[in-house]
Design a protein around this motif. Sequence first.
Motif, PDB file in Angstrom:
ATOM      1  N   ASN A 215      37.824 -21.993  40.906  1.00 48.44           N
ATOM      2  CA  ASN A 215      38.025 -23.146  41.792  1.00 48.44           C
ATOM      3  C   ASN A 215      39.276 -23.942  41.405  1.00 48.44           C
ATOM      4  OD1 ASN A 215      35.580 -22.319  42.851  1.00 48.44           O
ATOM      5  ND2 ASN A 215      34.391 -23.872  41.803  1.00 48.44           N
ATOM      6  N   LEU A 216      40.329 -23.225  41.026  1.00 54.41           N
ATOM      7  CA  LEU A 216      41.565 -23.886  40.601  1.00 54.41           C
ATOM      8  C   LEU A 216      42.298 -24.428  41.828  1.00 54.41           C
ATOM      9  CD1 LEU A 216      43.542 -24.556  38.300  1.00 54.41           C
ATOM     10  CD2 LEU A 216      44.579 -22.295  38.679  1.00 54.41           C
ATOM     11  N   TYR A 217      42.510 -25.736  41.838  1.00 50.27           N
ATOM     12  CA  TYR A 217      43.098 -26.379  43.017  1.00 50.27           C
ATOM     13  C   TYR A 217      43.985 -27.550  42.596  1.00 50.27           C
ATOM     14  CZ  TYR A 217      43.439 -28.813  47.514  1.00 50.27           C
ATOM     15  OH  TYR A 217      43.899 -29.412  48.657  1.00 50.27           O
ATOM     16  N   THR A 218      45.170 -27.597  43.183  1.00 48.33           N
ATOM     17  CA  THR A 218      46.094 -28.710  42.965  1.00 48.33           C
ATOM     18  C   THR A 218      46.397 -29.370  44.304  1.00 48.33           C
ATOM     19  OG1 THR A 218      47.117 -27.584  41.087  1.00 48.33           O
ATOM     20  CG2 THR A 218      48.367 -29.376  42.073  1.00 48.33           C
ATOM     21  N   LEU A 219      46.445 -30.680  44.315  1.00 46.01           N
ATOM     22  CA  LEU A 219      46.776 -31.390  45.548  1.00 46.01           C
ATOM     23  C   LEU A 219      48.088 -30.852  46.118  1.00 46.01           C
ATOM     24  CD1 LEU A 219      46.004 -35.079  44.467  1.00 46.01           C
ATOM     25  CD2 LEU A 219      44.582 -33.586  45.890  1.00 46.01           C
ATOM     26  N   PRO A 220      48.159 -30.591  47.411  1.00 45.67           N
ATOM     27  CA  PRO A 220      49.365 -29.993  48.003  1.00 45.67           C
ATOM     28  C   PRO A 220      50.648 -30.735  47.662  1.00 45.67           C
ATOM     29  CG  PRO A 220      47.581 -29.969  49.599  1.00 45.67           C
ATOM     30  CD  PRO A 220      47.083 -30.750  48.414  1.00 45.67           C
ATOM     31  N   GLU A 221      50.604 -32.064  47.653  1.00 46.37           N
ATOM     32  CA  GLU A 221      51.810 -32.849  47.388  1.00 46.37           C
ATOM     33  C   GLU A 221      52.204 -32.844  45.917  1.00 46.37           C
ATOM     34  OE1 GLU A 221      48.336 -35.845  47.302  1.00 46.37           O
ATOM     35  OE2 GLU A 221      48.900 -34.014  48.387  1.00 46.37           O
ATOM     36  N   GLU A 222      51.335 -32.304  45.048  1.00 48.68           N
ATOM     37  CA  GLU A 222      51.612 -32.288  43.612  1.00 48.68           C
ATOM     38  C   GLU A 222      51.929 -30.885  43.089  1.00 48.68           C
ATOM     39  OE1 GLU A 222      52.023 -34.900  41.953  1.00 48.68           O
ATOM     40  OE2 GLU A 222      50.981 -36.488  43.047  1.00 48.68           O
ATOM     41  N   ARG A 223      52.023 -29.921  43.981  1.00 46.99           N
ATOM     42  CA  ARG A 223      52.260 -28.547  43.544  1.00 46.99           C
ATOM     43  C   ARG A 223      53.717 -28.343  43.124  1.00 46.99           C
ATOM     44  NH1 ARG A 223      48.416 -25.712  48.234  1.00 46.99           N
ATOM     45  NH2 ARG A 223      46.494 -26.708  47.451  1.00 46.99           N
ATOM     46  N   GLY A 224      53.925 -27.389  42.231  1.00 43.35           N
ATOM     47  CA  GLY A 224      55.255 -27.099  41.741  1.00 43.35           C
ATOM     48  C   GLY A 224      55.641 -27.885  40.501  1.00 43.35           C
ATOM     49  N   ASN A 225      54.706 -28.676  39.986  1.00 37.63           N
ATOM     50  CA  ASN A 225      54.992 -29.500  38.802  1.00 37.63           C
ATOM     51  C   ASN A 225      54.394 -28.940  37.513  1.00 37.63           C
ATOM     52  OD1 ASN A 225      56.418 -31.653  40.179  1.00 37.63           O
ATOM     53  ND2 ASN A 225      54.432 -32.246  41.057  1.00 37.63           N
ATOM     54  N   GLY A 226      53.715 -27.803  37.619  1.00 31.29           N
ATOM     55  CA  GLY A 226      53.135 -27.184  36.434  1.00 31.29           C
ATOM     56  C   GLY A 226      51.791 -27.740  36.016  1.00 31.29           C
ATOM     57  N   TYR A 227      51.170 -28.550  36.877  1.00 28.14           N
ATOM     58  CA  TYR A 227      49.904 -29.180  36.490  1.00 28.14           C
ATOM     59  C   TYR A 227      48.776 -28.146  36.365  1.00 28.14           C
ATOM     60  CZ  TYR A 227      52.376 -33.475  37.775  1.00 28.14           C
ATOM     61  OH  TYR A 227      53.293 -34.488  37.866  1.00 28.14           O
ATOM     62  N   ALA A 228      48.692 -27.204  37.301  1.00 31.90           N
ATOM     63  CA  ALA A 228      47.642 -26.181  37.240  1.00 31.90           C
ATOM     64  C   ALA A 228      47.806 -25.325  35.989  1.00 31.90           C
ATOM     65  CB  ALA A 228      47.688 -25.304  38.491  1.00 31.90           C
ATOM     66  N   LYS A 229      49.041 -24.990  35.658  1.00 24.87           N
ATOM     67  CA  LYS A 229      49.304 -24.184  34.460  1.00 24.87           C
ATOM     68  C   LYS A 229      48.869 -24.934  33.209  1.00 24.87           C
ATOM     69  CE  LYS A 229      52.957 -21.575  32.122  1.00 24.87           C
ATOM     70  NZ  LYS A 229      54.378 -21.172  32.173  1.00 24.87           N
ATOM     71  N   SER A 230      49.188 -26.215  33.148  1.00 22.91           N
ATOM     72  CA  SER A 230      48.798 -27.019  31.988  1.00 22.91           C
ATOM     73  C   SER A 230      47.284 -27.108  31.872  1.00 22.91           C
ATOM     74  CB  SER A 230      49.399 -28.423  32.090  1.00 22.91           C
ATOM     75  OG  SER A 230      50.815 -28.368  32.082  1.00 22.91           O
ATOM     76  N   LEU A 231      46.611 -27.261  33.009  1.00 22.70           N
ATOM     77  CA  LEU A 231      45.153 -27.373  33.009  1.00 22.70           C
ATOM     78  C   LEU A 231      44.507 -26.065  32.544  1.00 22.70           C
ATOM     79  CD1 LEU A 231      42.547 -28.881  33.662  1.00 22.70           C
ATOM     80  CD2 LEU A 231      42.829 -28.203  36.061  1.00 22.70           C
ATOM     81  N   VAL A 232      44.949 -24.944  33.117  1.00 26.33           N
ATOM     82  CA  VAL A 232      44.394 -23.654  32.720  1.00 26.33           C
ATOM     83  C   VAL A 232      44.674 -23.382  31.243  1.00 26.33           C
ATOM     84  CG1 VAL A 232      44.556 -21.155  33.067  1.00 26.33           C
ATOM     85  CG2 VAL A 232      44.491 -22.682  35.039  1.00 26.33           C
ATOM     86  N   TYR A 233      45.863 -23.729  30.793  1.00 25.26           N
ATOM     87  CA  TYR A 233      46.238 -23.530  29.389  1.00 25.26           C
ATOM     88  C   TYR A 233      45.286 -24.295  28.461  1.00 25.26           C
ATOM     89  CZ  TYR A 233      48.862 -24.059  25.030  1.00 25.26           C
ATOM     90  OH  TYR A 233      49.227 -24.083  23.706  1.00 25.26           O
ATOM     91  N   GLU A 234      45.049 -25.563  28.745  1.00 26.85           N
ATOM     92  CA  GLU A 234      44.200 -26.377  27.878  1.00 26.85           C
ATOM     93  C   GLU A 234      42.763 -25.867  27.860  1.00 26.85           C
ATOM     94  OE1 GLU A 234      44.896 -28.685  25.746  1.00 26.85           O
ATOM     95  OE2 GLU A 234      47.042 -28.710  26.201  1.00 26.85           O
ATOM     96  N   ILE A 235      42.239 -25.498  29.024  1.00 31.64           N
ATOM     97  CA  ILE A 235      40.868 -24.981  29.075  1.00 31.64           C
ATOM     98  C   ILE A 235      40.774 -23.670  28.308  1.00 31.64           C
ATOM     99  CG2 ILE A 235      39.049 -24.102  30.582  1.00 31.64           C
ATOM    100  CD1 ILE A 235      40.092 -25.993  32.763  1.00 31.64           C
ATOM    101  N   THR A 236      41.724 -22.777  28.573  1.00 27.76           N
ATOM    102  CA  THR A 236      41.718 -21.463  27.927  1.00 27.76           C
ATOM    103  C   THR A 236      41.831 -21.600  26.413  1.00 27.76           C
ATOM    104  OG1 THR A 236      42.797 -20.520  29.884  1.00 27.76           O
ATOM    105  CG2 THR A 236      42.829 -19.208  27.861  1.00 27.76           C
ATOM    106  N   LYS A 237      42.728 -22.461  25.963  1.00 32.70           N
ATOM    107  CA  LYS A 237      42.938 -22.651  24.525  1.00 32.70           C
ATOM    108  C   LYS A 237      41.657 -23.091  23.839  1.00 32.70           C
ATOM    109  CE  LYS A 237      45.205 -26.247  23.046  1.00 32.70           C
ATOM    110  NZ  LYS A 237      46.290 -27.213  22.705  1.00 32.70           N
ATOM    111  N   GLN A 238      40.950 -24.021  24.443  1.00 28.49           N
ATOM    112  CA  GLN A 238      39.717 -24.507  23.827  1.00 28.49           C
ATOM    113  C   GLN A 238      38.660 -23.418  23.757  1.00 28.49           C
ATOM    114  OE1 GLN A 238      39.180 -27.476  22.319  1.00 28.49           O
ATOM    115  NE2 GLN A 238      41.361 -27.829  22.675  1.00 28.49           N
ATOM    116  N   ILE A 239      38.534 -22.634  24.820  1.00 27.94           N
ATOM    117  CA  ILE A 239      37.518 -21.579  24.848  1.00 27.94           C
ATOM    118  C   ILE A 239      37.841 -20.488  23.830  1.00 27.94           C
ATOM    119  CG2 ILE A 239      36.533 -19.729  26.260  1.00 27.94           C
ATOM    120  CD1 ILE A 239      36.813 -21.611  28.683  1.00 27.94           C
ATOM    121  N   VAL A 240      39.092 -20.019  23.842  1.00 29.95           N
ATOM    122  CA  VAL A 240      39.490 -18.921  22.959  1.00 29.95           C
ATOM    123  C   VAL A 240      39.459 -19.346  21.493  1.00 29.95           C
ATOM    124  CG1 VAL A 240      41.385 -17.364  22.347  1.00 29.95           C
ATOM    125  CG2 VAL A 240      40.814 -17.759  24.755  1.00 29.95           C
ATOM    126  N   GLN A 241      39.921 -20.572  21.210  1.00 21.17           N
ATOM    127  CA  GLN A 241      39.917 -21.045  19.828  1.00 21.17           C
ATOM    128  C   GLN A 241      38.509 -21.234  19.286  1.00 21.17           C
ATOM    129  OE1 GLN A 241      42.452 -24.530  19.610  1.00 21.17           O
ATOM    130  NE2 GLN A 241      44.312 -23.290  19.494  1.00 21.17           N
TER     131      GLN A 241
END
Length: 282
Positions: A215-241
Amino acid sequence: MFQIIEYSTVQDFYQANRESIYKNRLSHYHLIKYFSELNKGNQSIYESYNILDKDGGNVICVWADSVYYLYALKWSESIVQGLLTKIKLEKYTKRFSFCGTLELIKELFERSGIDYEVFKERNLFECFDVKLLEKAPIGRAYFSSNNDLDKIAKMTYDFGLEEWGKREGRDLQHALGISLQAISAQTSINWQVEDKIVSLATILDSDTEISIIGNLYTLPEERGNGYAKSLVYEITKQIVQNGDRCGIVSDADNAITNKMFREIGYEEVSRYISVRTLREKV
């Protein structure tokens, strides 16, 4: 030669195939979801069986409500012939889907000579080692709270519209219900910039051996700023670590998103496809 193994009950089929299915849980993700709904009484299965060959090939076959699941890690020409013998593809209309292992289903339809259309094609990724981000992220990840409910529900609803279009029973009220459950379970995570929620994700199957970020979703007006990548990175890091496994199911035709997942450290482990014949009526 091929061999068809049939079972008296769905339970017998499930017990015979459970180890194989769950050993490769991510590859069988959609089938497992269907069995979960079946256990709740929301779905039906008409027939379930295996087709084997002498070289260790094995196809898991499930004929269910409006969908035929076909999964295999290894198969042969004789197994495809067995599928064509067992499944009369020419009888099915475009209201019925064939889902599962991409290469197998494509080979089946190409061998049959029956025209088909691709409804969904997915890449299934798993992260084994998180890579460092090249740029420091702007903002922070937070567990969603009850104070965020209306915003989270609207983003969840909009995600569904983008992903699937309008569906019966999937209105904003439904989104409110599943968002509240995710918030209560602390599986709804959002990315905030200056106290504004700009991106959202949900951790699915967190109680199993592999968590799925969905359910990864970024507000249309906020796309292209890397927010989804940062969010997925932080979640993934916590799970894997924490020593746990983490996966993502992604649209195969979304090159930007797939590139983003690989940059985080995800590797493709399987491909899933859903196709339909072009036949309109019985």
